[in-house]
Design a protein around this motif. Structure first.
Motif, short mmCIF file in Angstrom:
data_model
loop_
_atom_site.label_atom_id
_atom_site.label_comp_id
_atom_site.label_asym_id
_atom_site.label_seq_id
_atom_site.Cartn_x
_atom_site.Cartn_y
_atom_site.Cartn_z
N GLN A 10 -8.60 17.18 0.26
CA GLN A 10 -7.14 16.51 -0.06
C GLN A 10 -7.31 14.91 -0.07
O GLN A 10 -6.42 14.38 -0.92
N GLU A 11 -8.22 14.42 0.61
CA GLU A 11 -8.27 12.94 0.56
C GLU A 11 -9.08 12.50 -0.75
O GLU A 11 -9.75 13.40 -1.08
N ILE A 44 -0.81 1.24 1.07
CA ILE A 44 -0.52 0.78 -0.23
C ILE A 44 0.36 1.95 -0.95
O ILE A 44 0.43 2.92 -0.35
N GLN A 45 1.26 1.65 -1.87
CA GLN A 45 2.28 2.54 -2.34
C GLN A 45 1.74 2.55 -3.82
O GLN A 45 1.58 1.71 -4.65
N VAL A 46 1.71 4.02 -4.18
CA VAL A 46 1.25 4.33 -5.67
C VAL A 46 2.39 5.25 -6.10
O VAL A 46 2.54 6.54 -5.58
N LYS A 58 4.61 6.87 -3.58
CA LYS A 58 4.01 7.61 -2.56
C LYS A 58 3.29 6.38 -1.59
O LYS A 58 2.68 5.59 -2.28
N PHE A 59 3.02 6.72 -0.27
CA PHE A 59 2.38 5.79 0.44
C PHE A 59 1.12 6.36 0.79
O PHE A 59 0.88 7.53 1.22
N PHE A 60 -0.12 5.39 0.69
CA PHE A 60 -1.48 5.76 1.34
C PHE A 60 -2.21 4.90 2.11
O PHE A 60 -1.67 3.95 2.07
N LEU A 74 -14.58 3.95 -0.90
CA LEU A 74 -13.01 4.04 -0.47
C LEU A 74 -12.70 5.43 -0.14
O LEU A 74 -12.88 6.45 -0.77
N VAL A 75 -11.78 5.38 0.91
CA VAL A 75 -11.29 6.88 1.30
C VAL A 75 -9.66 6.76 1.24
O VAL A 75 -9.11 5.75 1.97
N LEU A 76 -9.05 7.24 0.53
CA LEU A 76 -7.55 7.37 0.40
C LEU A 76 -6.91 8.79 1.17
O LEU A 76 -7.39 9.69 1.16
N PHE A 77 -5.88 8.44 2.07
CA PHE A 77 -5.07 9.34 2.79
C PHE A 77 -3.45 9.39 2.21
O PHE A 77 -3.08 8.02 2.45
#
Length: 551
Positions: free
Chosen positions: A232-233, A292-294, A297-299, A317-320
C-alpha cells in the motif's frame, strides 16, 4: 556490416594507390632535378670556356640563348646578362649561388614563385680569371608537374577505382557472407572459415553467461514487482539527477498520477514545497522526512540517499498514507475540546447549586428542588461519561464482546418496551412492524444503536406524535428503519448530525437533555458491523433513519 567492410577495403586500396602515385611523382621529380643540374653544369663549363677565349665578345655574339646567362666580376658587379641591362642590376656578391662559387668554385640554388607556380634553378661556376658565370633556367614546380600529368593519371585513377570497387565488393562479400549466416543463438552449428572459430566459441560462452544473467535478473525483478505491487505504500527510485528509474503501483495510486514517461523527472510528479525539500535533501546525501498533502490526503514522505562505492547514486522515496491518522488526531482534538465544554456545563450547575445550599441561601422547602437539580445534572454527567466510554471502545473496535447470532425482532421489541414510559410521558405513540431476522453481530452494540435512534425519535417529536420502527429481512441485507413525525432536520445540518456533540439548536438540546453523542454511537456501531446509514428528513414533517445490515 558488408558496407563497412567494403568501405574499409576500398579506402585502403585508394590510400595505397594515392601513396604509389605520390611516390612515383616524387621519384620522377628527383630524377628530372638531377638531370637538370648536370645539364646546367655542362652549359656553364661550355660558356665559361668561351668567355675565357673571347671575353665579352663571345657573350654578345650569342644568338638568343634559351637559358639566362649572367657574368659577374670578383666584386659582384654584373658585367653581362642575357635578359636584363647590367647597369640596372644590383650587386650579386650576396646571392646564394655566387657566394658558394667564390668559396667552393661552384654554387647551386633554387627559388620558388608561388604566384607563377614556377621554380628558378641557378648554377654558378668560377672561372680561372676569378669571375663567375651563372646559368639560370625556369622549370615547373611539383604541383605544375602533377597537373601536366593529370589526364593520364585520371585515366589510370578511374581504372584503378573501378578495379578496386569490384575487388573490394567481392572481398567484402566473401568475408561477410559466412558471418551473416551465423545463428547467434547456436553459433557452434555455423560452417565458417577457420579464422572465425575462436569468435564463435566466444559468442557461445557469452550467450550462456547472458542467459544465466538474464534469468537471474528476471527472477529478481519478478520478486521486486511482486513485493512492491502488493504494498500500500508508495516507492519511487531516483537516479542522481532526480529522474524516475522505478516505481510501484502504490506510488501512482497515492499521488493520483499516471505512469511517468521515460526519463521523467520526479519534480514533474509533485511540485509542492515539502516534496521538493525532501527530494533535494536526499539527492545531496541527507535523509529527510516530510508530511505533505496531496489531493486532500495526508502523506508521510521518507527520502533516503543511495550510495554506491562512496558515490551518491540516487535516492529512494517511500510514501505512507497517514490520512486516517491525521483525521483521528483531528477528531481527538475536537473530541477533547467538546468533552471539556460539555462536561463543564453540568459541573458548573452542580457547583452552583451546591454553593447556594452551602451558604444557607436555600430554605428548607427548596432543598428537595435544589437537590433534584443536582441529581439531574449528575445523571446527565454520568450518562455523558458512559456514552464517551462507549464511543472510545467503538473507536478502537474494542467492545469486549464476541459476535453472536442476534434475534433482531426481539431486540427491537425489548428496546420499544424500555422506552414506552418515556414515550408516554411525551405523548408519543410507538408502533413496530417486524419480520423474523437474525444477524451475526454484537448484541449490546446493536441494542445501543436501535435505542439511540428510537430515543432521538421520541425526544425530538411533537406531542401526540408517532414513532414507527420497521424490520425487513431481505435476500442480501436486513433493513431497520426508525421514522418519526417530529420537527425534522434541515438539509444543511443532515450531513453533520452524526458528529460528536453536534447540536442543531443549543436551546432545544438543553430542553431535551441529550448528550449529543447518540447518533455518533449509531454511526460507529454501523462501521463496526459494516452497515450503511441513510437519513432522510424534512423540516416540520419528520425524520427517517435506515440501517442496512449486510448478511
Amino acid at each position: 556490416m558488408t558496407k563497412r567492410i567494403f568501405r574499409a577495403i576500398f579506402g585502403l586500396a585508394m590510400v595505397m594507390m594515392l601513396a604509389v602515385v605520390g611516390l612515383v611523382l616524387g621519384m620522377m621529380y628527383d630524377y628530372f632535378s638531377a638531370e637538370q643540374r648536370d645539364e646546367l653544369r655542362s652549359q656553364a663549363v661550355y660558356v665559361g670556356a668561351g668567355i675565357q677565349a673571347n671575353g665579352l665578345d663571345y657573350l654578345v655574339q650569342m644568338d638568343h640563348p634559351g637559358d639566362r646567362i649572367t657574368w659577374i666580376d670578383k666584386d659582384g658587379v654584373v658585367l653581362f646578362d642575357s635578359k636584363a641591362n647590367p647597369a640596372n642590376m644590383d650587386n650579386h656578391k650576396k646571392r646564394e649561388e655566387v657566394i658558394a662559387a667564390f668559396q667552393n668554385g661552384e654554387g647551386f640554388s633554387e627559388r620558388y614563385s608561388t604566384t607563377l607556380s614556377e621554380k628558378t634553378v641557378n648554377y654558378a661556376l668560377q672561372l680561372e680569371n676569378g669571375t663567375v658565370v651563372r646559368i639560370s633556367t625556369v622549370t615547373n614546380s611539383p604541383i605544375t608537374l602533377f597537373f601536366t600529368l593529370t589526364q593520364p593519371l585520371a585515366i589510370i585513377l578511374v581504372a584503378a577505382i573501378l578495379i578496386s570497387v569490384f575487388l573490394a565488393f567481392q572481398t567484402a562479400k566473401n568475408i561477410t557472407k559466412p558471418i551473416n549466416s551465423i545463428d547467434l543463438e547456436h553459433p557452434e552449428m555455423a560452417v565458417v572459415y577457420d579464422e572465425l572459430t575462436p569468435l564463435l566459441r566466444r559468442i557461445a560462452v557469452q550467450n550462456k553467461q547472458l542467459y544465466q544473467q538474464m534469468r537471474e535478473l528476471k527472477r529478481q525483478k519478478q520478486e521486486f514487482d511482486t513485493i512492491t505491487s502488493n504494498m500500500q505504500e508508495g516507492i519511487l527510485v531516483l537516479d542522481a539527477q532526480g529522474d524516475v528509474l522505478s516505481y510501484n503501483l502504490g506510488a501512482l495510486h497515492l499521488m493520483g498520477i499516471e505512469a511517468p514517461k521515460e526519463q521523467a523527472n520526479v519534480f514533474s510528479l509533485n511540485r509542492s514545497e515539502g516534496f521538493r525539500r525532501c527530494v533535494e535533501s536526499a539527492l545531496t546525501g541527507t535523509h529527510r522526512e516530510e508530511n505533505i498533502q496531496v489531493r486532500g490526503k495526508f502523506f508521510q514522505l521518507f527520502a533516503n540517499p543511495v550510495h554506491q562505492d562512496d558515490t551518491l547514486a540516487g535516492a529512494i522515496l517511500v510514501l505512507f498514507d497517514v490520512t486516517e491518522r491525521e483525521e483521528r488526531e483531528k477528531l481527538r482534538r475536537e473530541f477533547t475540546a467538546n468533552v471539556s465544554h460539555e462536561l463543564k456545563t453540568p459541573l458548573t450547575s452542580i457547583s452552583g447549586f451546591a454553593e447556594i445550599m452551602k451558604n444557607g441561601m436555600v430554605g428548607a422547602d427548596d432543598v428537595p428542588r435544589f437537590a433534584g437539580k443536582i441529581y439531574d445534572e449528575a445523571q446527565r454527567l454520568i450518562q455523558m461519561v458512559q456514552d464517551i466510554i462507549k464511543l472510545s471502545k467503538l473507536d478502537e473496535k474494542q467492545t469486549g464482546m464476541e459476535k453472536e447470532t442476534v434475534d433482531l425482532e426481539r431486540l427491537i421489541r425489548d428496546v420499544v418496551k424500555r422506552l414506552e414510559p418515556v414515550a408516554q410521558t411525551k405523548g408519543v405513540s410507538m408502533t413496530v412492524s417486524a419480520e423474523p431476522a437474525y444477524f451475526m453481530g454484537i448484541s449490546q452494540v446493536l441494542q445501543e444503536m436501535v435505542y439511540n435512534l428510537c430515543d432521538n425519535a421520541i425526544r425530538y417529536n411533537r406531542e401526540n406524535g408517532k414513532v414507527h420502527i420497521s424490520l425487513e429481512n431481505k435476500e442480501n441485507e436486513i433493513i431497520i428503519s426508525v421514522s418519526d413525525t417530529g420537527v425534522g432536520i434541515a438539509k444543511a445540518n443532515q450531513s453533520r448530525v452524526f458528529e460528536r456533540f453536534y447540536r442543531i439548536n443549543e436551546s432545544r438540546s438543553k430542553e431535551t437533555e441529550g448528550t449529543g453523542l447518540g447518533l455518533s454511537i449509531v454511526k460507529h456501531g454501523a462501521v463496526l458491523h459494516n452497515a450503511k446509514i441513510n437519513l432522510t428528513s424534512e423540516l416540520n414533517k419528520g425524520t427517517d433513519v435506515t440501517l442496512s445490515l449486510p448478511k
